[in-house]
Design a protein around this motif. Structure first.
Motif, mmCIF file in Angstrom:
data_model
loop_
_atom_site.group_PDB
_atom_site.id
_atom_site.type_symbol
_atom_site.label_atom_id
_atom_site.label_comp_id
_atom_site.label_asym_id
_atom_site.label_seq_id
_atom_site.Cartn_x
_atom_site.Cartn_y
_atom_site.Cartn_z
ATOM 1 N N ASN A 49 0.803 -1.229 0.000
ATOM 2 C CA ASN A 49 0.000 0.000 0.000
ATOM 3 C C ASN A 49 0.834 1.276 0.000
ATOM 4 O O ASN A 49 0.717 2.117 0.896
ATOM 5 N N TYR A 69 1.167 4.594 -1.671
ATOM 6 C CA TYR A 69 0.404 5.508 -2.523
ATOM 7 C C TYR A 69 1.068 6.876 -2.628
ATOM 8 O O TYR A 69 0.592 7.737 -3.352
ATOM 9 N N HIS A 70 2.118 7.098 -1.838
ATOM 10 C CA HIS A 70 2.719 8.427 -1.804
ATOM 11 C C HIS A 70 4.231 8.299 -1.698
ATOM 12 O O HIS A 70 4.742 7.360 -1.076
ATOM 13 N N GLU A 73 -3.129 0.598 -8.133
ATOM 14 C CA GLU A 73 -4.325 1.421 -8.331
ATOM 15 C C GLU A 73 -3.978 2.834 -8.815
ATOM 16 O O GLU A 73 -4.865 3.574 -9.244
ATOM 17 N N TYR A 108 -5.051 6.086 3.171
ATOM 18 C CA TYR A 108 -3.749 5.988 2.517
ATOM 19 C C TYR A 108 -3.586 7.250 1.676
ATOM 20 O O TYR A 108 -4.448 7.572 0.850
ATOM 21 N N LEU A 109 -2.502 7.942 1.949
ATOM 22 C CA LEU A 109 -2.315 9.262 1.345
ATOM 23 C C LEU A 109 -1.758 9.185 -0.062
ATOM 24 O O LEU A 109 -0.831 8.418 -0.334
ATOM 25 N N LYS A 110 -2.329 10.018 -0.932
ATOM 26 C CA LYS A 110 -1.766 10.200 -2.263
ATOM 27 C C LYS A 110 -1.182 11.616 -2.301
ATOM 28 O O LYS A 110 -1.404 12.408 -1.376
ATOM 29 N N GLY A 146 -7.312 -3.171 4.036
ATOM 30 C CA GLY A 146 -6.170 -2.572 3.349
ATOM 31 C C GLY A 146 -5.698 -3.385 2.161
ATOM 32 O O GLY A 146 -4.662 -3.076 1.575
ATOM 33 N N GLN A 164 -12.288 4.700 -4.600
ATOM 34 C CA GLN A 164 -11.248 3.785 -4.134
ATOM 35 C C GLN A 164 -11.491 3.422 -2.676
ATOM 36 O O GLN A 164 -11.436 4.281 -1.796
ATOM 37 N N ASN A 222 -9.548 1.318 -0.923
ATOM 38 C CA ASN A 222 -8.301 1.160 -0.185
ATOM 39 C C ASN A 222 -7.708 2.478 0.289
ATOM 40 O O ASN A 222 -7.125 2.546 1.350
ATOM 41 N N THR A 223 -7.871 3.532 -0.512
ATOM 42 C CA THR A 223 -7.260 4.799 -0.114
ATOM 43 C C THR A 223 -8.194 5.633 0.749
ATOM 44 O O THR A 223 -7.764 6.271 1.702
#
Lengths: 318, 321
Positions: A124, A126-127, A147, B75-77, B182, B208, B210-211
């Protein structure tokens, strides 16, 4: 277009000893050995340690990289099996171990400090700060979440200059969910537990009839029904500097792994050499996909959708 | 094994979706509340606390001796990072008892910049073995939430034995995912689309799980298991389990180092939160009072059935069932 682009590793997943024996891995630079969804899978290289040792030796002899994958959320006896597989792989000089679970990462860093760690899709990430946090605890290669879009993945490329490798998927059936129990061993839909008959080796689909879409069921894992196809985008991916491009072939036959490998190898060589994209590769990999193709996640669409590359761009791709 | 004195620090944690639900949970016997903060939790906005409500929640709860844990486990983008940093600073200034977090980058950021803040590693991290618990401890977590999908509960005992310096939390009651927390991207695989998010002031992909917890409940949709050709082997749904019920596990949890017993259900109606909290308060107190006499009471079964029916009603209301 990109005459001086260096070639990323072209990798595939080889889950079992039978698939390993069947597949011609010559188009690939290396392979992830083992099936991370379930240790009960017949011939899983994570459990068949003798076959794992032999495969690592053969890959090295052929000048290829050998990587080990590990279960997504190991617990109980599974964790012991993972330790056993890592120990054997380390003794054979494995080039890296893919982890999704942070417990496995910790075991490697504390008990096998020389081993390289790759964090997989289910870690996981993502960043870019998450990638850096993982690098700070010993991850050598990061696979940003599947994703993420192509642009979101590009945000990670600064870590390449910091010494962290990046890997992205370009083909195969990507896992989209990891369950704690096997749908095929629970006698769907009654949920009465039945003995494992290796049904996951056969094609099993979950079809959402009223909505006209489906997923591939591999027992404990759900995967895309369609094949991810990024073959026409290899030029862009190579120019971004990704360290490795992966074909997620955990549920594919050896024959299909080989056939996909030859197409992607040819297309990647063209892309790296700056030659134009040959559309016959797209046609060939599309023909290998039993349930259509997709790439939606890369382009900000639903994962199961395929976003066509504009004709004029395809001509310039490579 | 825990000592008798450890048992006195057992917390029953209930969900808070609004000030009204928080009051109801406190009245029903919750020792702690968990509450989502706008944009950072994994639940719909209607269940999150806004800028003005969150400090009020902290004040109200803490004044009654009830702890507040801020759920900040997305969950950070890249699009979220600046918003997250600003918001976390604001949340911490209101003095919650801990932050519940899943993203490794976010945990590292908070542990480096706010070393005094307690961090609970979220269910999103799917912690299911002692080594994973040690990893999150070393990263800065003071407590880990054990995966509600651990197949063998003895794994919880093993985590406690191997990592006795770490507090543990388990989900004791409520809905459960088919997938490991997760580890589910079925929603965005099925459907996601761009839309403007006024919170972060940017367009982002909506859908999403998951995020952002934008779960589209794919696992609860009708489907057929087929051989990929024309043959349908069975019809059903991936997930048809009712609420996870942990009443009979209370002694095991308490004796094996679990400090927090959590009731799931931030999206559920206040009546559900109230009844579930009351039931588990009664059960925990009965156990703490006299462990030898602990047993499931007949009327508890009726209460559990009512809770399961309430969840089904919720699912019908949202067109899931």
């Amino acid at each position: 277009m990109q005459g001086s682009v260096s070639s990323p590793e072209l990798l595939c997943s080889v889950p079992t000893s039978a698939v390993y024996a069947e597949a011609d891995l010559s188009p690939y630079d290396g392979a992830y050995l083992g099936q991370s969804f379930c240790l009960k899978v017949d011939g899983n290289l994570l459990v068949d340690v003798a076959a794992l040792r032999a495969a690592i030796g053969e890959l090295h002899q052929a000048g290829k990289k050998a990587y080990l994958t590990t279960p997504v959320v190991p617990n109980g006896p599974d964790f012991k099996a993972v330790r056993r597989a890592i120990t054997a792989a380390a003794e054979e000089g494995i080039d890296g171990v893919e982890v999704h679970d942070m417990g496995v990462l910790r075991v490697i860093k504390t008990e096998f400090p020389g081993l390289k760690v790759h964090t997989g899709h289910f870690a996981n990430v993502y960043h870019v700060e998450t990638a850096r946090a993982l690098a700070s605890v010993g991850a050598d290669r990061i696979s940003p979440s599947y994703e993420l879009t192509l642009d979101e993945k590009s945000d990670f490329t600064p870590v390449l200059k910091e010494g962290t490798e990046l890997e992205v998927p370009i083909a195969g059936k990507l896992p989209i969910g990891m369950a704690h129990s096997c749908l095929l061993c629970l006698s769907f839909p009654s949920r009465v537990e039945v003995p494992c008959h290796q049904q996951c080796a056969d094609r099993r689909q979950l079809e959402f009839n009223n909505e006209d879409w489906q997923m591939r069921c591999a027992g404990t894992a759900m995967l895309m029904a369609e094949d991810l196809v990024m073959i026409e985008h290899l030029g862009k991916l190579a120019s971004e500097g990704y360290s490795a491009l992966r074909l997620e072939t955990s549920v594919e036959s050896g024959e299909k792994i080989s056939a996909l490998g030859f197409e992607y190898r040819a297309a990647l060589d063209d892309a790296v050499a700056g030659r134009p994209f040959d559309k016959s590769h797209l046609e060939a990999v599309s023909a290998l996909a039993e349930d259509g193709i997709c790439n939606g996640w890369y382009f900000g669409d639903s994962g199961r959708v395929y976003v066509e590359m504009a004709e004029h761009m395809m001509e310039g791709a490579g | 094994m825990s000592t008798q004195s450890d048992k006195h620090v057992i917390e029953l944690m209930a969900p808070a979706r609004s000030l009204e639900s928080a009051e109801a949970a406190i009245e029903s016997g919750a020792n702690a509340l968990y509450a989502g903060v706008t944009g950072l939790s994994m639940r719909p906005k209607r269940t999150e606390f806004g800028k003005d409500e969150f400090p009020e929640l902290v004040k109200t709860a803490q004044s009654q001796g009830v702890k507040v844990y801020a759920t900040t486990n997305i969950y950070l983008k890249e699009q979220d990072w600046e918003f997250f940093k600003k918001k976390i600073d604001e949340i911490i200034s209101h003095g919650p008892d801990a932050l519940i977090m899943g993203d490794i980058g976010a945990i590292r950021y908070v542990s480096e910049n706010y070393p005094e803040v307690h961090i609970h590693a979220s269910i999103q991290a799917s912690i299911a073995n002692p080594e994973a618990a040690k990893f999150y401890r070393d990263l800065g977590a003071n407590l880990v939430v054990i995966s509600r999908s651990v197949q063998d509960r003895s794994e919880i005992a093993r985590i406690h034995e191997e990592v006795p310096d770490l507090d543990l939390e388990v989900f004791v009651h409520g809905g459960i995912c088919f997938m490991y927390d997760g580890n589910c991207m079925m929603s965005s695989y099925w459907k996601q689309e761009w839309d403007h998010d006024p919170l972060i002031g940017k367009d982002r992909l909506i859908g999403q799980n998951n995020t952002k917890g934008e779960c589209q409940l794919v696992c609860k949709r009708a489907c057929s298991l087929t051989d990929g050709e024309d043959f349908s082997m069975a019809d059903g749904r991936l997930m048809r389990r009712p609420d996870q019920v942990g009443l009979s596990n209370i002694p095991f949890f308490v004796e094996n180092g679990v400090r927090i017993l959590k009731i799931e259900g931030r999206a559920m109606p206040i009546s559900y939160i109230k009844e579930a909290t009351k039931l588990y308060r009664t059960a925990i107190d009965m156990y703490l009072e006299d462990p030898a006499r602990f047993g499931i009471k007949a009327d508890w079964q009726q209460q559990i059935s009512a809770l399961i029916e309430a969840r089904l009603e919720y699912e019908r209301q949202w067109h899931i069932a």
